[in-house]
Design a protein around this motif. Structure first.
Motif, mmCIF file in Angstrom:
data_model
loop_
_atom_site.group_PDB
_atom_site.id
_atom_site.type_symbol
_atom_site.label_atom_id
_atom_site.label_comp_id
_atom_site.label_asym_id
_atom_site.label_seq_id
_atom_site.Cartn_x
_atom_site.Cartn_y
_atom_site.Cartn_z
ATOM 1 N N ARG B 22 7.797 -26.264 8.660
ATOM 2 C CA ARG B 22 6.393 -26.184 9.196
ATOM 3 C C ARG B 22 6.212 -25.175 10.159
ATOM 4 N N CYS B 23 5.192 -24.588 10.287
ATOM 5 C CA CYS B 23 4.983 -23.714 11.409
ATOM 6 C C CYS B 23 3.576 -23.698 11.614
ATOM 7 N N VAL B 24 3.198 -23.460 13.083
ATOM 8 C CA VAL B 24 1.726 -23.178 13.520
ATOM 9 C C VAL B 24 1.770 -21.757 14.198
ATOM 10 N N PRO B 25 1.160 -20.955 13.588
ATOM 11 C CA PRO B 25 1.172 -19.450 14.243
ATOM 12 C C PRO B 25 0.292 -19.721 15.444
ATOM 13 N N ILE B 26 0.279 -18.532 16.058
ATOM 14 C CA ILE B 26 -0.653 -18.296 17.268
ATOM 15 C C ILE B 26 -1.932 -17.796 16.416
ATOM 16 N N SER B 27 -3.084 -18.642 17.028
ATOM 17 C CA SER B 27 -4.296 -19.049 16.561
ATOM 18 C C SER B 27 -5.240 -17.594 16.018
ATOM 19 N N ASN B 28 -5.202 -16.629 16.804
ATOM 20 C CA ASN B 28 -5.849 -15.417 16.307
ATOM 21 C C ASN B 28 -4.943 -14.341 15.527
ATOM 22 N N HIS B 29 -3.823 -14.920 15.179
ATOM 23 C CA HIS B 29 -2.824 -13.937 14.353
ATOM 24 C C HIS B 29 -3.289 -14.171 12.896
ATOM 25 N N PRO B 70 -1.680 -24.361 4.004
ATOM 26 C CA PRO B 70 -2.573 -25.389 3.220
ATOM 27 C C PRO B 70 -3.940 -25.729 4.088
ATOM 28 N N ASP B 71 -4.218 -25.024 5.418
ATOM 29 C CA ASP B 71 -5.132 -25.274 6.095
ATOM 30 C C ASP B 71 -5.133 -24.315 7.203
ATOM 31 N N GLY B 72 -6.130 -24.055 8.045
ATOM 32 C CA GLY B 72 -6.366 -23.011 8.881
ATOM 33 C C GLY B 72 -5.326 -22.985 9.818
ATOM 34 N N SER B 73 -4.331 -23.816 10.178
ATOM 35 C CA SER B 73 -3.316 -23.593 11.132
ATOM 36 C C SER B 73 -1.955 -23.756 10.700
ATOM 37 N N ASN B 74 -1.750 -24.488 9.501
ATOM 38 C CA ASN B 74 -0.274 -24.323 9.354
ATOM 39 C C ASN B 74 0.171 -23.475 8.376
ATOM 40 N N PHE B 75 1.509 -23.140 8.571
ATOM 41 C CA PHE B 75 1.992 -22.087 7.518
ATOM 42 C C PHE B 75 3.518 -22.824 7.080
ATOM 43 N N MET B 89 19.062 -21.051 10.330
ATOM 44 C CA MET B 89 18.139 -21.176 11.298
ATOM 45 C C MET B 89 16.901 -20.350 10.618
ATOM 46 N N TYR B 90 15.975 -20.938 10.323
ATOM 47 C CA TYR B 90 14.738 -20.276 9.767
ATOM 48 C C TYR B 90 13.633 -20.156 10.767
ATOM 49 N N PHE B 91 13.140 -18.976 11.159
ATOM 50 C CA PHE B 91 12.350 -18.741 12.148
ATOM 51 C C PHE B 91 10.820 -18.108 11.284
ATOM 52 N N CYS B 92 9.941 -18.901 11.940
ATOM 53 C CA CYS B 92 8.436 -18.438 11.608
ATOM 54 C C CYS B 92 7.951 -17.465 12.610
ATOM 55 N N ALA B 93 7.285 -16.379 12.150
ATOM 56 C CA ALA B 93 6.783 -15.394 13.098
ATOM 57 C C ALA B 93 5.443 -15.044 12.842
ATOM 58 N N SER B 94 4.642 -14.499 13.635
ATOM 59 C CA SER B 94 3.202 -14.300 13.525
ATOM 60 C C SER B 94 2.963 -12.811 14.194
ATOM 61 N N SER B 95 1.906 -12.081 13.901
ATOM 62 C CA SER B 95 1.379 -10.996 14.437
ATOM 63 C C SER B 95 -0.045 -10.680 14.228
ATOM 64 N N GLU B 96 -0.586 -10.129 15.535
ATOM 65 C CA GLU B 96 -1.876 -9.787 15.381
ATOM 66 C C GLU B 96 -2.262 -8.821 14.487
ATOM 67 N N TRP B 97 -3.716 -8.599 13.847
ATOM 68 C CA TRP B 97 -4.313 -7.704 13.139
ATOM 69 C C TRP B 97 -4.378 -6.239 14.184
ATOM 70 N N GLY B 98 -3.982 -5.338 13.633
ATOM 71 C CA GLY B 98 -4.136 -4.252 14.533
ATOM 72 C C GLY B 98 -2.812 -3.697 15.359
ATOM 73 N N LYS B 99 -2.002 -4.762 15.623
ATOM 74 C CA LYS B 99 -0.860 -4.437 16.309
ATOM 75 C C LYS B 99 0.002 -4.245 15.474
ATOM 76 N N SER B 100 1.111 -3.105 15.993
ATOM 77 C CA SER B 100 2.369 -2.766 15.222
ATOM 78 C C SER B 100 2.897 -3.975 14.438
ATOM 79 N N THR B 101 3.322 -3.744 13.169
ATOM 80 C CA THR B 101 3.740 -4.904 12.424
ATOM 81 C C THR B 101 4.990 -5.304 12.645
ATOM 82 N N GLY B 102 5.810 -4.541 13.723
ATOM 83 C CA GLY B 102 6.935 -5.040 14.387
ATOM 84 C C GLY B 102 7.100 -5.844 15.313
ATOM 85 N N GLU B 103 5.622 -5.894 15.889
ATOM 86 C CA GLU B 103 5.626 -6.696 17.154
ATOM 87 C C GLU B 103 5.269 -8.126 17.021
#
Lengths: 110, 115
Positions: B22-29, B70-75, B89-103
């Motif tokens: 389970r992962c909780v990404p950054i909220s506005n990502h 499954p909901d607005g916060s978990n992935f 090791m499994y890493f979850c990551a998130s990125s903002e809309w509009g930012k480079s897809t590598g950041e």
């Protein structure tokens, strides 16, 4: 196949001893070249994005540069807290997946 | 500072069992990713997810793997029937809309050990 190769695999420096890490990439349609720092047991931490040859980015003791097939991470007067694995990754045109290199494990001794 | 959080930090399972990470990404990502790192090897891309669907996946991400928001916060990343070679090791990551897809902002990882 996109390949990212980093050298050296490991580097031991004395505090204050400057050096450079190398990253070479094969992708032809580079959309971005990225540097990350990874501490043991942690996830990668974003450092820099470079988009085109000749571009440079700086952050504290680190400076990243980009040529057509290589990138360098220059570390000036490093401190023990700079000890980490430095990862390079590229992004191909039209994709969202980063291709990472194996990393350079840097140890800075006081 | 906002961060990506992952649970569990370590899971030990028997071969053939199902695992959910389970992962909780950054909220506005808006873009979410799973990467994995087998001990001593490179960080490898598994899957990216945007607008409630997979946008890209690697060859590693076969039918044994699935992702869900499954909901607005978990992935979540589900492995249906684990194999020994899924130990990593499994890493979850998130990125903002509009930012480079590598950041990407990475979580601290979930270590999966398959016995």
């Amino acid at each position: 196949e996109d390949q990212v190769t980093q050298s050296p695999e490991a580097l031991r420096l004395q505090e204050g001893e400057s050096s450079s890490l190398n990253c070479s990439y094969t992708v032809s349609g580079l959309r971005g070249l990225f540097w990350y720092r990874q501490d043991p047991g942690k996830g990668p931490e974003f450092l820099f994005t470079l988009y085109s040859a000749g571009e440079e980015k700086e952050k504290e003791r680190l400076k990243a540069t980009l040529t057509k097939k290589e990138s360098f991470l220059h570390i000036t007067a490093p401190k023990p807290e700079d000890s980490a694995t430095y990862l390079c990754a590229d992004l191909d045109t039209g994709r969202r997946a980063l291709t990472f290199g194996s990393g350079t494990r840097l140890q800075v001794q006081p | 500072e906002p961060e990506v959080t992952q649970t569990p930090s370590h899971q030990v399972t028997q071969m053939g069992q199902e695992v959910i990470l389970r992962c909780v990404p950054i909220s506005n990502h808006l873009y979410f990713y799973w990467y994995r790192q087998i001990l001593g090897q490179k960080v490898e891309f598994l899957v990216s997810f945007y607008n409630n669907e997979i946008s890209e996946k690697s060859e590693i991400f076969d039918d044994q793997f699935s992702v869900e928001r499954p909901d607005g916060s978990n992935f979540t990343l589900k492995i249906r029937s684990t194999k020994l070679e899924d130990s990593a090791m499994y890493f979850c990551a998130s990125s903002e809309w509009g930012k480079s897809t590598g950041e990407l902002f990475f979580g601290e990882g979930s270590r999966l050990t398959v016995l």
